[in-house]
Write a protein that holds these residues in place. Sequence first.
Motif, PDB file in Angstrom:
ATOM      1  N   ILE A  29      83.633 152.915 -13.529  1.00 49.31           N
ATOM      2  CA  ILE A  29      83.328 154.316 -13.291  1.00 49.31           C
ATOM      3  C   ILE A  29      82.204 154.339 -12.274  1.00 49.31           C
ATOM      4  CG2 ILE A  29      82.459 156.449 -14.283  1.00 49.31           C
ATOM      5  CD1 ILE A  29      83.615 155.571 -16.941  1.00 49.31           C
ATOM      6  N   ASN A  30      82.421 154.999 -11.153  1.00 47.42           N
ATOM      7  CA  ASN A  30      81.430 155.067 -10.097  1.00 47.42           C
ATOM      8  C   ASN A  30      80.978 156.505  -9.907  1.00 47.42           C
ATOM      9  OD1 ASN A  30      83.074 152.670  -9.714  1.00 47.42           O
ATOM     10  ND2 ASN A  30      81.831 152.316  -7.932  1.00 47.42           N
ATOM     11  N   PRO A  31      80.026 157.001 -10.738  1.00 47.28           N
ATOM     12  CA  PRO A  31      79.571 158.374 -10.568  1.00 47.28           C
ATOM     13  C   PRO A  31      78.813 158.568  -9.269  1.00 47.28           C
ATOM     14  CG  PRO A  31      78.212 157.245 -12.157  1.00 47.28           C
ATOM     15  CD  PRO A  31      79.334 156.314 -11.803  1.00 47.28           C
ATOM     16  N   VAL A  32      78.128 157.560  -8.808  1.00 47.40           N
ATOM     17  CA  VAL A  32      77.382 157.574  -7.555  1.00 47.40           C
ATOM     18  C   VAL A  32      77.608 156.209  -6.927  1.00 47.40           C
ATOM     19  CG1 VAL A  32      75.068 157.690  -6.534  1.00 47.40           C
ATOM     20  CG2 VAL A  32      75.612 159.080  -8.520  1.00 47.40           C
ATOM     21  N   PRO A  33      77.872 156.129  -5.639  1.00 46.12           N
ATOM     22  CA  PRO A  33      78.028 154.806  -5.042  1.00 46.12           C
ATOM     23  C   PRO A  33      76.816 153.922  -5.349  1.00 46.12           C
ATOM     24  CG  PRO A  33      78.598 156.509  -3.474  1.00 46.12           C
ATOM     25  CD  PRO A  33      78.016 157.192  -4.677  1.00 46.12           C
ATOM     26  N   TYR A  34      77.031 152.660  -5.504  1.00 45.29           N
ATOM     27  CA  TYR A  34      76.036 151.645  -5.818  1.00 45.29           C
ATOM     28  C   TYR A  34      75.799 151.486  -7.314  1.00 45.29           C
ATOM     29  CZ  TYR A  34      75.104 152.305  -0.879  1.00 45.29           C
ATOM     30  OH  TYR A  34      75.243 152.445   0.458  1.00 45.29           O
ATOM     31  N   TYR A  35      76.291 152.378  -8.149  1.00 47.51           N
ATOM     32  CA  TYR A  35      76.177 152.244  -9.597  1.00 47.51           C
ATOM     33  C   TYR A  35      77.574 152.104 -10.170  1.00 47.51           C
ATOM     34  CZ  TYR A  35      71.449 154.052  -9.134  1.00 47.51           C
ATOM     35  OH  TYR A  35      70.147 154.234  -8.783  1.00 47.51           O
ATOM     36  N   THR A  36      77.760 151.140 -11.037  1.00 47.23           N
ATOM     37  CA  THR A  36      79.039 150.950 -11.698  1.00 47.23           C
ATOM     38  C   THR A  36      78.768 150.568 -13.137  1.00 47.23           C
ATOM     39  OG1 THR A  36      80.028 150.158  -9.640  1.00 47.23           O
ATOM     40  CG2 THR A  36      81.213 149.660 -11.654  1.00 47.23           C
ATOM     41  N   TYR A  37      79.604 151.043 -14.042  1.00 48.60           N
ATOM     42  CA  TYR A  37      79.505 150.686 -15.456  1.00 48.60           C
ATOM     43  C   TYR A  37      80.703 149.802 -15.807  1.00 48.60           C
ATOM     44  CZ  TYR A  37      75.987 154.314 -15.759  1.00 48.60           C
ATOM     45  OH  TYR A  37      74.852 155.064 -15.572  1.00 48.60           O
ATOM     46  N   TYR A  38      80.435 148.663 -16.403  1.00 46.96           N
ATOM     47  CA  TYR A  38      81.493 147.748 -16.820  1.00 46.96           C
ATOM     48  C   TYR A  38      81.555 147.693 -18.347  1.00 46.96           C
ATOM     49  CZ  TYR A  38      81.628 146.142 -12.006  1.00 46.96           C
ATOM     50  OH  TYR A  38      81.755 146.092 -10.646  1.00 46.96           O
ATOM     51  N   GLY A  75      70.514 137.487  -3.585  1.00 46.68           N
ATOM     52  CA  GLY A  75      71.306 136.726  -2.649  1.00 46.68           C
ATOM     53  C   GLY A  75      71.159 137.300  -1.255  1.00 46.68           C
ATOM     54  N   TYR A  76      72.061 136.859  -0.367  1.00 49.88           N
ATOM     55  CA  TYR A  76      72.053 137.313   1.024  1.00 49.88           C
ATOM     56  C   TYR A  76      73.478 137.541   1.492  1.00 49.88           C
ATOM     57  CZ  TYR A  76      67.192 135.948   1.221  1.00 49.88           C
ATOM     58  OH  TYR A  76      65.848 135.863   0.977  1.00 49.88           O
ATOM     59  N   THR A  77      73.661 138.568   2.333  1.00 46.68           N
ATOM     60  CA  THR A  77      74.966 138.801   2.946  1.00 46.68           C
ATOM     61  C   THR A  77      75.169 137.757   4.037  1.00 46.68           C
ATOM     62  OG1 THR A  77      74.089 140.282   4.650  1.00 46.68           O
ATOM     63  CG2 THR A  77      74.796 141.301   2.567  1.00 46.68           C
ATOM     64  N   ALA A  78      76.377 137.713   4.576  1.00 53.10           N
ATOM     65  CA  ALA A  78      76.657 136.797   5.686  1.00 53.10           C
ATOM     66  C   ALA A  78      75.784 137.137   6.898  1.00 53.10           C
ATOM     67  CB  ALA A  78      78.135 136.864   6.059  1.00 53.10           C
ATOM     68  N   ALA A  99      73.320 147.918  -7.224  1.00 55.34           N
ATOM     69  CA  ALA A  99      73.160 146.996  -6.097  1.00 55.34           C
ATOM     70  C   ALA A  99      72.422 147.664  -4.943  1.00 55.34           C
ATOM     71  CB  ALA A  99      74.523 146.517  -5.614  1.00 55.34           C
ATOM     72  N   ARG A 100      71.544 146.886  -4.333  1.00 55.48           N
ATOM     73  CA  ARG A 100      70.842 147.321  -3.121  1.00 55.48           C
ATOM     74  C   ARG A 100      70.947 146.173  -2.117  1.00 55.48           C
ATOM     75  NH1 ARG A 100      67.953 151.868  -4.346  1.00 55.48           N
ATOM     76  NH2 ARG A 100      67.495 152.129  -6.544  1.00 55.48           N
ATOM     77  N   ILE A 101      71.356 146.536  -0.904  1.00 56.08           N
ATOM     78  CA  ILE A 101      71.496 145.538   0.150  1.00 56.08           C
ATOM     79  C   ILE A 101      70.732 146.024   1.363  1.00 56.08           C
ATOM     80  CG2 ILE A 101      73.079 144.311   1.677  1.00 56.08           C
ATOM     81  CD1 ILE A 101      75.183 144.497  -0.516  1.00 56.08           C
ATOM     82  N   GLY A 102      69.806 145.201   1.836  1.00 57.29           N
ATOM     83  CA  GLY A 102      69.033 145.555   3.015  1.00 57.29           C
ATOM     84  C   GLY A 102      68.267 146.850   2.834  1.00 57.29           C
ATOM     85  N   LEU A 103      67.923 147.470   3.942  1.00 58.66           N
ATOM     86  CA  LEU A 103      67.167 148.721   3.899  1.00 58.66           C
ATOM     87  C   LEU A 103      68.057 149.950   3.843  1.00 58.66           C
ATOM     88  CD1 LEU A 103      64.428 147.958   6.566  1.00 58.66           C
ATOM     89  CD2 LEU A 103      64.197 147.940   4.084  1.00 58.66           C
ATOM     90  N   ARG A 108      79.972 149.090   2.100  1.00 60.41           N
ATOM     91  CA  ARG A 108      81.157 148.211   2.139  1.00 60.41           C
ATOM     92  C   ARG A 108      80.874 146.875   1.460  1.00 60.41           C
ATOM     93  NH1 ARG A 108      85.950 147.866   1.111  1.00 60.41           N
ATOM     94  NH2 ARG A 108      86.907 146.029   1.945  1.00 60.41           N
ATOM     95  N   ASP A 109      79.693 146.306   1.694  1.00 60.72           N
ATOM     96  CA  ASP A 109      79.334 145.040   1.038  1.00 60.72           C
ATOM     97  C   ASP A 109      79.226 145.225  -0.477  1.00 60.72           C
ATOM     98  OD1 ASP A 109      79.234 143.531   3.385  1.00 60.72           O
ATOM     99  OD2 ASP A 109      77.119 143.995   3.724  1.00 60.72           O
ATOM    100  N   VAL A 110      78.641 146.339  -0.909  1.00 62.44           N
ATOM    101  CA  VAL A 110      78.533 146.616  -2.345  1.00 62.44           C
ATOM    102  C   VAL A 110      79.926 146.746  -2.949  1.00 62.44           C
ATOM    103  CG1 VAL A 110      77.739 148.270  -4.086  1.00 62.44           C
ATOM    104  CG2 VAL A 110      76.259 147.694  -2.158  1.00 62.44           C
TER     105      VAL A 110
END
Length: 130
Positions: A29-38, A75-78, A99-103, A108-110
């Motif tokens: 369930i993705n109520p807001v991008p970057y948050y997911t419940y498993y 971690g780090y992206t490519a 998840a947070r990636i970069g600034l 897409r990476d998330v």
Amino acid sequence: MKKNMIMVALLLGMAGSLSACSSTVAPQINPVPYYTYYPASLATVVSATERALPAAGMRFTGTKTVNAQTVELRGYTAGGDAILITLHGLGASVTKFDARIGLYGHLRDVQDIEHWVGKYVGEAISAPAN
């Protein structure tokens, strides 16, 4: 708090309605991008996330336990952007993925990471009990 309880209730309802499916991908369930419940334990989602980063073409560098309900994975992206994934156990079988990636985000990476986490969580929760 009330919003979290509503999300948990929705997740459990969705998981219950999908329990007869033979899919090996965990419902998300993705109520807001970057948050997911498993619909899985914190330990299951941590293990899936550790496997998901390399599968998504990214580098996993480590795990830090913040407290009994929170784990951070890094971690780090490519492309070299830093990744911070925070997992919160909301109960015995619900885990929130953040998840947070970069600034600037990198949605897409998330989404790539979420895809692989969902695949590995789905495999884990659909595996027959020993």
